[in-house]
Design a protein around this motif. Structure first.
Motif, PDB file in Angstrom:
ATOM      1  N   GLY A  71       4.371  22.179 -98.981  1.00  0.00           N
ATOM      2  CA  GLY A  71       4.440  22.973-100.208  1.00  0.00           C
ATOM      3  C   GLY A  71       5.658  22.776-101.076  1.00  0.00           C
ATOM      4  O   GLY A  71       5.799  23.421-102.105  1.00  0.00           O
ATOM      5  N   GLY A  72       6.571  21.893-100.677  1.00  0.00           N
ATOM      6  CA  GLY A  72       7.809  21.728-101.442  1.00  0.00           C
ATOM      7  C   GLY A  72       7.637  20.823-102.654  1.00  0.00           C
ATOM      8  O   GLY A  72       6.727  19.994-102.704  1.00  0.00           O
ATOM      9  N   LYS A  73       8.504  21.015-103.631  1.00  0.00           N
ATOM     10  CA  LYS A  73       8.531  20.097-104.777  1.00  0.00           C
ATOM     11  C   LYS A  73       9.364  18.895-104.361  1.00  0.00           C
ATOM     12  O   LYS A  73      10.569  19.017-104.137  1.00  0.00           O
ATOM     13  CB  LYS A  73       9.198  20.777-105.984  1.00  0.00           C
ATOM     14  N   VAL A  74       8.724  17.747-104.282  1.00  0.00           N
ATOM     15  CA  VAL A  74       9.382  16.581-103.687  1.00  0.00           C
ATOM     16  C   VAL A  74       9.964  15.673-104.765  1.00  0.00           C
ATOM     17  O   VAL A  74       9.292  15.360-105.751  1.00  0.00           O
ATOM     18  CB  VAL A  74       8.378  15.802-102.806  1.00  0.00           C
ATOM     19  N   TYR A  75      11.218  15.293-104.574  1.00  0.00           N
ATOM     20  CA  TYR A  75      11.878  14.322-105.451  1.00  0.00           C
ATOM     21  C   TYR A  75      12.210  13.104-104.607  1.00  0.00           C
ATOM     22  O   TYR A  75      13.146  13.118-103.817  1.00  0.00           O
ATOM     23  CB  TYR A  75      13.138  14.927-106.087  1.00  0.00           C
ATOM     24  N   ASP A  76      11.407  12.069-104.749  1.00  0.00           N
ATOM     25  CA  ASP A  76      11.557  10.868-103.924  1.00  0.00           C
ATOM     26  C   ASP A  76      11.564   9.648-104.840  1.00  0.00           C
ATOM     27  O   ASP A  76      10.532   9.011-105.058  1.00  0.00           O
ATOM     28  CB  ASP A  76      10.382  10.817-102.927  1.00  0.00           C
ATOM     29  N   PRO A  77      12.724   9.311-105.390  1.00  0.00           N
ATOM     30  CA  PRO A  77      12.786   8.254-106.408  1.00  0.00           C
ATOM     31  C   PRO A  77      12.252   6.910-105.911  1.00  0.00           C
ATOM     32  O   PRO A  77      11.642   6.169-106.683  1.00  0.00           O
ATOM     33  CB  PRO A  77      14.277   8.154-106.734  1.00  0.00           C
ATOM     34  N   ALA A  78      12.448   6.611-104.623  1.00  0.00           N
ATOM     35  CA  ALA A  78      12.009   5.314-104.122  1.00  0.00           C
ATOM     36  C   ALA A  78      10.497   5.169-104.246  1.00  0.00           C
ATOM     37  O   ALA A  78       9.978   4.058-104.350  1.00  0.00           O
ATOM     38  CB  ALA A  78      12.451   5.137-102.669  1.00  0.00           C
ATOM     39  N   ASN A  79       9.775   6.277-104.203  1.00  0.00           N
ATOM     40  CA  ASN A  79       8.320   6.231-104.328  1.00  0.00           C
ATOM     41  C   ASN A  79       7.820   6.856-105.625  1.00  0.00           C
ATOM     42  O   ASN A  79       6.652   7.226-105.735  1.00  0.00           O
ATOM     43  CB  ASN A  79       7.681   6.920-103.118  1.00  0.00           C
ATOM     44  N   LYS A  80       8.754   6.998-106.566  1.00  0.00           N
ATOM     45  CA  LYS A  80       8.433   7.530-107.897  1.00  0.00           C
ATOM     46  C   LYS A  80       7.721   8.876-107.838  1.00  0.00           C
ATOM     47  O   LYS A  80       6.821   9.162-108.623  1.00  0.00           O
ATOM     48  CB  LYS A  80       7.586   6.517-108.688  1.00  0.00           C
ATOM     49  N   ILE A  81       8.135   9.710-106.918  1.00  0.00           N
ATOM     50  CA  ILE A  81       7.577  11.058-106.850  1.00  0.00           C
ATOM     51  C   ILE A  81       8.585  11.996-107.487  1.00  0.00           C
ATOM     52  O   ILE A  81       9.700  12.158-106.995  1.00  0.00           O
ATOM     53  CB  ILE A  81       7.291  11.466-105.390  1.00  0.00           C
ATOM     54  N   ASP A  82       8.187  12.591-108.605  1.00  0.00           N
ATOM     55  CA  ASP A  82       9.132  13.357-109.409  1.00  0.00           C
ATOM     56  C   ASP A  82       8.697  14.818-109.495  1.00  0.00           C
ATOM     57  O   ASP A  82       8.096  15.246-110.462  1.00  0.00           O
ATOM     58  CB  ASP A  82       9.220  12.721-110.809  1.00  0.00           C
ATOM     59  N   GLY A  83       8.966  15.539-108.426  1.00  0.00           N
ATOM     60  CA  GLY A  83       8.710  16.971-108.461  1.00  0.00           C
ATOM     61  C   GLY A  83       7.291  17.385-108.137  1.00  0.00           C
ATOM     62  O   GLY A  83       6.945  18.556-108.279  1.00  0.00           O
ATOM     63  N   GLN A  84       6.441  16.417-107.697  1.00  0.00           N
ATOM     64  CA  GLN A  84       5.090  16.809-107.304  1.00  0.00           C
ATOM     65  C   GLN A  84       5.137  17.555-105.977  1.00  0.00           C
ATOM     66  O   GLN A  84       6.033  17.338-105.161  1.00  0.00           O
ATOM     67  CB  GLN A  84       4.170  15.579-107.143  1.00  0.00           C
ATOM     68  N   ILE A  85       4.163  18.414-105.783  1.00  0.00           N
ATOM     69  CA  ILE A  85       4.089  19.128-104.507  1.00  0.00           C
ATOM     70  C   ILE A  85       3.397  18.230-103.500  1.00  0.00           C
ATOM     71  O   ILE A  85       2.327  17.666-103.755  1.00  0.00           O
ATOM     72  CB  ILE A  85       3.361  20.469-104.687  1.00  0.00           C
TER      73      ILE A  85
END
Lengths: 547, 267
Positions: free
Chosen positions: A6-20
């Motif tokens: 359920g967290g808002k994920v910030y994972d730049p290496a995989n271009k995930i910008d705040g998606q749950i």
């Protein structure tokens, strides 16, 4: 083993910008696709990022230990860690003790640190201290650019030999890469000189120049296939007008990969202490057009600290400027080492310019994949103050408030007041984790993708980014919950990354007579045995030329 | 009424009792005072294990007994009055910010170390490092007055920055070591290396003493114009300076190079 939902994920290496997104960590402590049915952390409404990676810090070895010994006044006033079931005792402050270093880094959500300056002579000591820094994973860099045996090879034009010598030293130190500090300058200091431009021959040599060392050492790091490129502390650190030297250095690196350490200290205009000004715009422009080069800010935070560096001549100058304590360690023919306690004051014009320069570089260099959060701990400030810098990067209002406290004559000397950019959470995650991990060649770090190390930091979303980043809700290292609600739950040992570059087996016999000629210790006692490195993880290097 | 504490048991190892301070005791009832923690070596014990306590809630404190092994009394105090009958141990009044400490007896080392304001009066002898900087610190006492009627030990006023230290008797080596300001008045002179590494500040000796070779003579038979002012300031503390005396003025320590003053009574 662990599930984060359920967290808002910030994972730049995989271009995930705040998606749950849900994350799963398997029993080996790595991210996996499969779901597991053990402990679940409900991170709804929280922010999830990969654990922080410090690309440039000084946390173990002869220099920081000497700094600890030199600053008893700080130990009296600083945070004390009292022994508990899960925690050893220690002291925080300007130069935290070993165990406290691990607790403080982890407490802030950092899970990997790179000790950026180790002379081979104190490598054994450094590894022993690193073993006592719990939780975080570690790597070390070997000081090379003033090593006289290597410089002699370069002077003689023996490039291959120099490359073998560097590789031999890396393996002898059980380190992860090469650090170059004031190339040629520290060697020259032993003759009473310094090397403040790149094209004059170095004192004690006929034709070898700092420029040659920079170019060849960067090439050697590339040729040896080291995971991290040459980590360079440029010549002429801290001096007004040194931007010329820095840009000249960068030109000598064309075509190679490189990491420029604490570039804040190398981005000054003017020609004296009264006229010193920020030249970060010029430097940032260079970085913006050269994506092969990375840097860390070496930002300055106001307050007390202790400066430690292999740059002996600079430390002597700083001692003369401050009149405070000065320590100098003899590291034979390998490098230098100086220690001077220092206080950065907002009322001091030079300090104010330095403070602005660090932030300007972090903001003006467009790609957070190129410029990383650092204070060159403890030189610009202590690492446990990183959240303050994040706050300054994320809030222009807060920056403006701080700028108001600077001397009024700083107006035309800095560009910070004109910069509107504010870091997003994605920028922060890149600059504190994904970027430095990539620059260090640590593919399994700073990345929440499948197969990577399960190092995660989870924050409660707060309005004040300083508070938020200072007090993570959870810190997870290799799938284990280390920090839960401000309490240290576990303090497992970290790993140590070392590189094994290829070198001609005959290098050992070549080194022996040279070594016996100039070192004070026995050749056999010099290389660090692999058993001495606790939790060693060896990185085999790809050698383009010999394999 | 004030609080009276009497030592009832001699500690076998040093007793660290920074709670013996007006700031702490002023807000405590008799029961709370009895339960305050003191450190007997590494053991944490209640204050009542070592002291008989009379009175409560006051910043007028009297302590009786042989307190040679009791340390840190009056640490960081900012108000009130501490009267001590008997000898007292190390670090008395360290980091003091205001108030008054009076001792009838001898005192240990480090009294008034890094103090900022207030007065410490010792009717007896004292140890070394009076008003000094703790190891590693840049500055020692920054204000206030320390008056010792008897003699004192090594490194009196080491790295002091401001304030006055008056020693009625003599001091040992390195008086005013690395001094950065303030005034030290020596009634009976000092042993060797007085003012070594001195940057600034004034050391006045009412008796001839050995001057280091790195001090240069500035003027002989000189009556410093500030002496009547200093005498006036000290009268209220019950200290009388001899009038109309002339001094030899030395400057140093030239090895630093510093601009301190060493005034030695002319023979």
């Amino acid at each position: 083993m662990l599930r984060i939902t359920g967290g808002k994920v910030y994972d730049p290496a995989n271009k995930i910008d705040g998606q749950i997104k849900d994350l799963n960590i398997d029993a080996d402590g790595k991210f996996s696709d499969g779901q597991c049915d053990s402990r679940t952390i409900d991170a709804t409404g929280m922010i999830v990022m990969p654990g922080g990676v410090d690309v440039h810090t000084h946390v173990a070895g002869g220099a920081i230990n000497f700094a600890r010994a030199m600053t008893p006044e700080d130990h009296r006033r600083t945070q004390a860690f009292i022994r508990t079931k899960t925690r050893r005792s220690g002291l925080g402050g300007m130069a935290p003790t070993t165990f406290a270093t691990g607790y403080l880094y982890a407490g802030m959500g950092w899970t990997t640190v790179n000790e950026a300056a180790v002379p081979v002579l104190s490598a054994r000591h450094t590894h022993e201290e690193l073993a006592d820094i719990p939780i975080v994973d570690k790597s070390t860099l070997t000081l090379m650019a003033n090593n006289e045996i290597m410089l002699d090879q370069m002077e003689a034009g023996e490039y291959e030999r120099a490359r073998d010598v560097v590789a031999w030293y890396i393996w002898a130190a059980k380190s992860y890469g090469v650090k170059a500090v004031n190339p040629g300058g520290v060697a020259a200091w032993k003759w009473g000189g310094d090397a403040r431009n790149l094209s004059s021959p170095i004192e004690g040599y006929n034709k070898l120049t700092p420029g040659t060392i920079v170019t060849q050492l960067a090439r050697i790091c590339d040729d040896l296939g080291l995971p991290h490129p040459m980590h360079l502390h440029c010549n002429d650190l801290g001096a007004p007008g040194n931007i010329k030297t820095t840009l000249d250095t960068l030109k000598h690196l064309e075509g190679s990969r490189a990491h420029i350490a604490h570039s804040q200290y190398h981005a000054y205009g003017g020609d004296g202490w009264e006229t010193i000004c920020s030249a970060t715009a010029e430097l940032a422009e260079y970085f913006n057009s050269h994506p092969n080069i990375t840097t860390d800010a070496g930002a300055v935070i106001f307050g007390d600290t202790v400066t430690i560096t292999a740059d002996g001549p600079w430390q002597h100058l700083l001692y003369k400027l401050t009149g405070r304590k000065w320590g100098n360690l003899d590291v034979e023919n390998e490098t230098g080492c100086g220690i001077v306690p220092y206080t950065y004051r907002p009322s001091n014009l030079v300090n104010a310019v330095q403070w602005a320069c660090g932030l300007e570089l972090l903001l003006l260099i467009q790609s957070p994949w190129q410029v990383f959060l650092s204070t060159d701990h403890p030189n610009g400030g202590c690492f446990w103050r990183y959240p303050e810098i994040i706050k300054l990067l994320m809030s222009r209002d807060f920056r403006d408030e701080c700028i108001k406290k600077l001397p009024s004559n700083i107006k035309n000397k800095i560009v910070l007041p004109e910069i509107a950019r504010e870091y997003t959470l994605m920028d922060v995650a890149t600059s504190m984790s994904a970027g430095p991990a990539r620059a260090l060649g640590l593919k399994q770090k700073g990345n929440l993708g499948t197969g990577c190390d399960g190092d995660v930091v989870i924050y409660d979303q707060e309005d004040d980014p300083g508070e938020m980043f200072a007090h993570p809700r959870y810190v997870i290292k290799a799938g284990e919950v280390i920090i839960d609600d401000g309490e240290i739950r576990e303090a497992p040992d970290g790993r140590e990354y070392i590189a094994k570059p290829f070198y001609d087996p005959a290098t050992n016999d070549f080194m022996r007579p040279l070594f016996e000629d100039c070192y004070t210790m026995q050749f056999e006692n010099y290389p660090v045995e692999i058993e001495r490195v606790h939790g060693a993880s060896i990185h085999d290097c790809k050698n383009d030329q010999d394999s | 009424m004030g609080i009276k504490l009497t030592l009832i048991r001699q500690p076998t190892v040093p007793l660290e009792a920074e709670v013996l301070c007006p700031d702490t005791l002023a807000d405590c009832s008799a029961d709370e005072i009895a339960q305050l923690t003191i450190y007997h070596g590494k053991r944490q014990l209640p204050l009542s294990d070592f002291f008989e306590i009379e009175g409560e809630k006051s910043d007028e404190i009297e302590i009786h007994g042989d307190l040679k092994k009791v340390r840190w009394i009056g640490r960081g105090m900012s108000r009130g009055r501490l009267k001590i009958q008997g000898d007292v141990g190390m670090h008395l009044g360290a980091y003091m910010r205001d108030g008054l400490i009076e001792v009838k007896g001898d005192a240990g080392d480090w009294i008034g170390a890094e103090m900022k304001k207030g007065t410490i009066r010792i009717d007896g002898n004292a140890g070394g490092q009076i008003g000094a900087a703790y190891r590693g610190s840049r500055r020692g006492m920054r204000g206030g007055l320390i008056h010792v009627t008897g003699s004192a030990g090594l490194e009196v006023g080491m790295r002091m920055r401001r304030g006055i230290i008056v020693i009625g008797g003599s001091t040992r080596d390195f008086t005013g070591l690395q001094m950065k300001g303030g005034t030290i008045l020596l009634g009976e002179g000092a042993e060797i290396r007085t003012g070594a590494w001195m940057n600034r500040g004034t050391i006045i000796s009412l008796k001839a003493l050995e001057v280091m070779p790195t001090f240069g003579i500035a003027i002989r038979q000189f009556t410093p114009p500030f002496m009547p002012l200093l005498a006036k300031a000290l009268v209220s503390e019950g200290i009388t300076l001899p009038e109309n005396k002339s001094f030899d003025l030395y400057n140093g320590d030239l090895a630093v190079p510093g601009r301190g003053e060493l005034l030695v009574l002319s023979s």
